[in-house]
Motif scaffolding. Structure first.
Motif, PDB file in Angstrom:
ATOM      1  N   TYR A  33       1.040  -1.013  -0.147  1.00 22.10           N
ATOM      2  CA  TYR A  33      -0.368   0.364   0.042  1.00 22.10           C
ATOM      3  C   TYR A  33       1.235   1.558   0.117  1.00 22.10           C
ATOM      4  N   LEU A 100      -2.502  -3.988  -6.952  1.00 20.30           N
ATOM      5  CA  LEU A 100      -2.972  -3.591  -7.160  1.00 20.30           C
ATOM      6  C   LEU A 100      -3.287  -4.764  -8.426  1.00 20.30           C
ATOM      7  N   SER A 101      -4.595  -4.873  -9.747  1.00 16.63           N
ATOM      8  CA  SER A 101      -4.824  -6.148 -10.922  1.00 16.63           C
ATOM      9  C   SER A 101      -4.760  -5.445 -12.316  1.00 16.63           C
ATOM     10  N   ALA A 103      -6.314  -4.386 -14.004  1.00 13.89           N
ATOM     11  CA  ALA A 103      -8.106  -3.117 -14.302  1.00 13.89           C
ATOM     12  C   ALA A 103      -7.669  -2.699 -14.665  1.00 13.89           C
ATOM     13  N   GLN A 107      -6.027   0.858 -16.808  1.00 12.52           N
ATOM     14  CA  GLN A 107      -6.676   2.208 -17.085  1.00 12.52           C
ATOM     15  C   GLN A 107      -5.831   3.132 -16.953  1.00 12.52           C
TER      16      GLN A 107
ATOM     17  N   GLY B  57     -11.822  -7.945 -10.242  1.00  9.69           N
ATOM     18  CA  GLY B  57     -10.689  -6.977 -10.871  1.00  9.69           C
ATOM     19  C   GLY B  57     -11.102  -5.441 -10.118  1.00  9.69           C
ATOM     20  N   LEU B  58     -11.586  -4.988 -11.115  1.00  8.42           N
ATOM     21  CA  LEU B  58     -12.113  -3.760 -10.122  1.00  8.42           C
ATOM     22  C   LEU B  58     -12.115  -3.447  -8.459  1.00  8.42           C
ATOM     23  N   ALA B  60     -12.121  -4.922  -6.381  1.00 10.98           N
ATOM     24  CA  ALA B  60     -10.879  -5.773  -5.558  1.00 10.98           C
ATOM     25  C   ALA B  60      -9.463  -4.440  -5.220  1.00 10.98           C
ATOM     26  N   ASP B  61      -9.235  -3.861  -7.148  1.00 10.89           N
ATOM     27  CA  ASP B  61      -9.011  -2.074  -7.173  1.00 10.89           C
ATOM     28  C   ASP B  61      -9.040  -1.214  -6.294  1.00 10.89           C
ATOM     29  N   LEU B  63     -10.581  -1.449  -3.448  1.00 14.92           N
ATOM     30  CA  LEU B  63     -10.617  -1.863  -2.020  1.00 14.92           C
ATOM     31  C   LEU B  63      -8.773  -1.544  -1.353  1.00 14.92           C
ATOM     32  N   THR B  64      -8.341  -1.850  -2.513  1.00 12.91           N
ATOM     33  CA  THR B  64      -6.897  -1.544  -2.467  1.00 12.91           C
ATOM     34  C   THR B  64      -6.254  -0.017  -2.770  1.00 12.91           C
ATOM     35  N   LEU B  65      -6.997   0.352  -3.160  1.00 14.14           N
ATOM     36  CA  LEU B  65      -6.318   2.075  -3.000  1.00 14.14           C
ATOM     37  C   LEU B  65      -7.610   2.680  -2.437  1.00 14.14           C
ATOM     38  N   LEU B 242     -12.655   5.867   0.469  1.00 21.13           N
ATOM     39  CA  LEU B 242     -13.863   5.040  -0.089  1.00 21.13           C
ATOM     40  C   LEU B 242     -13.822   6.065  -1.246  1.00 21.13           C
ATOM     41  N   GLN B 248     -10.759   6.744  -8.952  1.00 21.15           N
ATOM     42  CA  GLN B 248      -9.904   6.365  -9.578  1.00 21.15           C
ATOM     43  C   GLN B 248     -10.062   5.378 -10.152  1.00 21.15           C
ATOM     44  N   VAL B 249     -10.698   4.284 -10.134  1.00 18.42           N
ATOM     45  CA  VAL B 249     -10.961   3.058 -10.702  1.00 18.42           C
ATOM     46  C   VAL B 249     -11.771   3.629 -12.131  1.00 18.42           C
ATOM     47  N   ALA B 250     -13.355   4.940 -11.284  1.00 24.44           N
ATOM     48  CA  ALA B 250     -14.056   4.802 -12.508  1.00 24.44           C
ATOM     49  C   ALA B 250     -13.620   6.269 -13.592  1.00 24.44           C
ATOM     50  N   VAL B 251     -12.652   6.309 -13.433  1.00 23.15           N
ATOM     51  CA  VAL B 251     -11.939   7.491 -13.945  1.00 23.15           C
ATOM     52  C   VAL B 251     -10.551   7.525 -15.181  1.00 23.15           C
ATOM     53  N   PRO B 252     -10.350   7.233 -16.424  1.00 25.40           N
ATOM     54  CA  PRO B 252      -9.410   6.288 -16.498  1.00 25.40           C
ATOM     55  C   PRO B 252      -7.546   7.196 -16.508  1.00 25.40           C
TER      56      PRO B 252
END
Lengths: 249, 349
Positions: A33, A100-101, A103, A107, B57-58, B60-61, B63-65, B242, B248-252
């Motif tokens: 992290y 991070l994966s 995915a 992106q 994947g997304l 999980a990412d 949550l990781t972020l 959160l 961040q996951v939604a916006v490339p």
């Protein structure tokens, strides 16, 4: 009940967060992290908060605020905040730590990424010995590929690299990216870098996100659908465990 | 549940019973707390061994972020709460006030320099700023502190210097820009007729009660502050992280980076990036370093000045103290000023 929960909710959240942090530190997974340079500071502050949190539970300071029973919307907002933060707290304890994966890698512009653009200099590598070349990572190779796409430069050099699979958009059947994330602060700024690997029908043997060790050399791209000049053509491809430090710095 | 007989016990006995029962109670809660923490550790150790749980994947990412933002900011939040405890419970009542100039403008200028001695980033500064208001600072004064301190704190200066050196005026632009914004915003809000109306009801009430609560020892007061600050800040940190992770996951990311080379667009893209990623000021210079070749220097200064003051996580945390209207005005003023600073550097340097 409600006002007591609200008074102590923060202490519960901070105890969950710092317990998770200390556990990650103890099992050496904090690097999933944050950058290693912050690990000691993070663990020390977490340990302090852990002690303060337990002590504040024990002392249980007298309630100096007059309890105002929330009404209407503020009660709804308070309830939603409680649920959301509770869900995050649960995920901190229940979800196994992970990197991070692919995915996120796909992106974040895996090909155009300029991370570590100066990590290796083509002129200096020209006549480097095998030992140095064997130590090159995905980032080192892609910095070289950005400097020169002359096939003769790579003819006598064997790459030995580890990374995870990210699918390619141009030629998904024959090409995938062997990728790594580079982190300068924390996982939030992770920048992906990928080497294009030419392996027809790779999807039969490997899954996206799988970690591989590949040895091979860079050759002119045989794929007609991808416009990359050079690709890594593997001699061996082995599935490996995720490295204990999955990010590069 | 109490086991004492209610009516038959006279006052005298009660007096004697009181202390031991209280300390028995404390031991009980100490045990509960320790066992609770032990249980969290046991559960975490158990679930940590399970391996992947089939989260896509997304998600999980995401949550990781979010976890990454929490773990990155948590030590600074703790540090901020600890410093707030020191200010409120351990230093003499009038120490801070005694040496400050009386003229409001000079006074705010002095306050904006406080941060040089305090190694806290923005999320830790909110509890500290709250502590300063409780100590008698006016709302605009503590806002000046809140805006300046994360930018001129020693860790931020050192990390910014490590990342950029003195190149392109980035470090100097960041420090001077941050001080200018803090002082001008402090001045603007000092024009407000009723400064206390800028505070949320809950916090204004706490200010009104002030230090006239029941007599507490310093240790009790410290733990009381720890409990209150965490109950205000932690939900905000969790929810802010959160949302930051989700966006961040939604916006490339490439969408923002492609805007990088235009002097005007790159500034807007940088502000948007700073707003979304919500990392602390002490570490954001390293965050932006990989983009240094893509973006113009002025845009990077905009990122480094805007980010510490306004971002998703910070708005969630500041909302604990200020009203929504004040935060909207603040965001607007700070956005305009940091864009202006960035434009000047983009066109001049």
């Amino acid at each position: 009940m409600w006002s007591n929960l609200q008074r102590w909710w923060g202490v519960i959240l901070i105890l969950v967060a710092v317990s998770a942090t200390v556990w990650l530190g103890a099992t050496q997974q904090l690097v999933l992290y944050i950058h290693p340079r912050y690990v000691v500071f993070t663990v020390v502050m977490a340990a302090l908060a852990l002690v303060m949190g337990v002590l504040s539970l024990a002392i249980r300071p007298a309630n100096t605020e007059e309890a105002v029973a929330p009404r209407g919307w503020s009660r709804v907002v308070g309830g939603v905040a409680l649920l959301l933060s509770g869900a995050v707290a649960l995920s901190l304890v229940l979800v196994p730590p992970t990197t991070l994966s692919s995915a996120t890698a796909s992106q974040r512009d895996i090909v155009g990424s300029t991370v570590g653009s100066d990590s290796q200099n083509a002129d200096e590598v020209e006549n480097a010995d095998d030992e140095l070349i064997a130590s090159f990572t995905v980032v080192d190779w892609s910095s070289l590929l950005r400097q020169t796409s002359d096939p003769s430069f790579y003819s006598n050099k064997t790459a030995d690299v580890v990374g995870f699979i990210t699918a390619s958009e141009d030629d998904p059947a024959n090409i995938f990216y062997l990728s790594r994330f580079t982190v300068t602060c924390c996982a939030v700024d992770a920048q992906p870098t990928g080497l294009a690997v030419y392996a027809p029908d790779w999807a039969n043997d490997f899954e996206v996100d799988a970690w591989l060790e590949i040895t091979g050399s860079f050759e002119v791209n045989p794929s007609s659908r991808s416009d990359l000049p050079l690709v890594l053509v593997p001699e061996t491809m082995t599935v490996v465990e995720r490295p204990s430090e999955p990010y590069l710095y | 549940m109490t086991t004492t007989l209610p009516a038959s016990v006279d006052d005298h006995d009660h007096q004697h019973d009181h202390r031991p029962r209280r300390s028995r109670n404390r031991l009980l809660w100490l045990a509960i707390g320790t066992i609770g923490v032990g249980a969290i550790f046991a559960l975490r150790a158990f679930t940590g061994e399970l391996g992947a749980v089939g989260v896509p994947g997304l998600t999980a990412d995401l949550l990781t972020l979010a976890t990454s933002v929490i773990i990155e900011s948590l030590p600074f939040v703790v540090l901020g709460v600890l410093l707030s405890i020191v200010v409120q419970a351990w230093i003499p009542e009038d120490l801070l006030m005694r040496y400050l100039p009386k003229t409001p403008v000079l006074r705010r200028a002095a306050i904006s320099l406080f941060g040089i001695a305090l190694p806290v980033c923005e999320c830790g500064n909110v509890p500290l700023a709250r502590g300063l208001i409780l100590k008698g600072f006016s709302v605009p004064e503590s806002m000046t502190f809140l805006l300046a301190a994360p930018i001129i704190n020693p860790i931020t200066i050192v990390t910014t210097h490590q990342a950029f050196g003195f190149e392109d005026g980035i470090l100097v632009g960041r420090i001077l820009g941050g001080l200018a914004i803090a002082n001008i915003v402090g001045w603007l809000f000092s024009l407000h007729p009723q400064p206390n109306a800028m505070l949320t009801g809950r916090f204004a009430q706490q200010c009104a009660v002030g230090s006239h609560g029941p007599r507490q020892s310093r240790t009790e007061k410290s733990l009381d502050i720890f409990m209150r600050e965490s109950s205000v800040l932690m939900p905000a940190v969790f929810i802010g992280s959160l949302i930051a992770g989700a966006i961040q996951v939604a916006v490339p990311r490439d969408v923002l980076v492609t805007l990088g080379s235009n002097p005007l667009w790159s500034i807007l893209a940088m502000m948007l990036l700073a707003f979304v990623i919500s990392v602390c000021s002490s570490v954001d210079a390293f965050f932006i370093l990989p983009f240094a070749s893509t973006f113009m220097p002025g845009s990077i200064v905009t990122f480094l000045v805007f980010g510490p003051i306004i971002d998703i996580k910070m708005l969630a945390i500041m909302r604990t103290t200020f009203t929504a209207k004040v935060l909207l005005q603040l965001s607007l003023v700070v956005a305009l000023m940091s864009a202006f600073i960035g434009l000047v550097i983009n066109y001049v340097v």
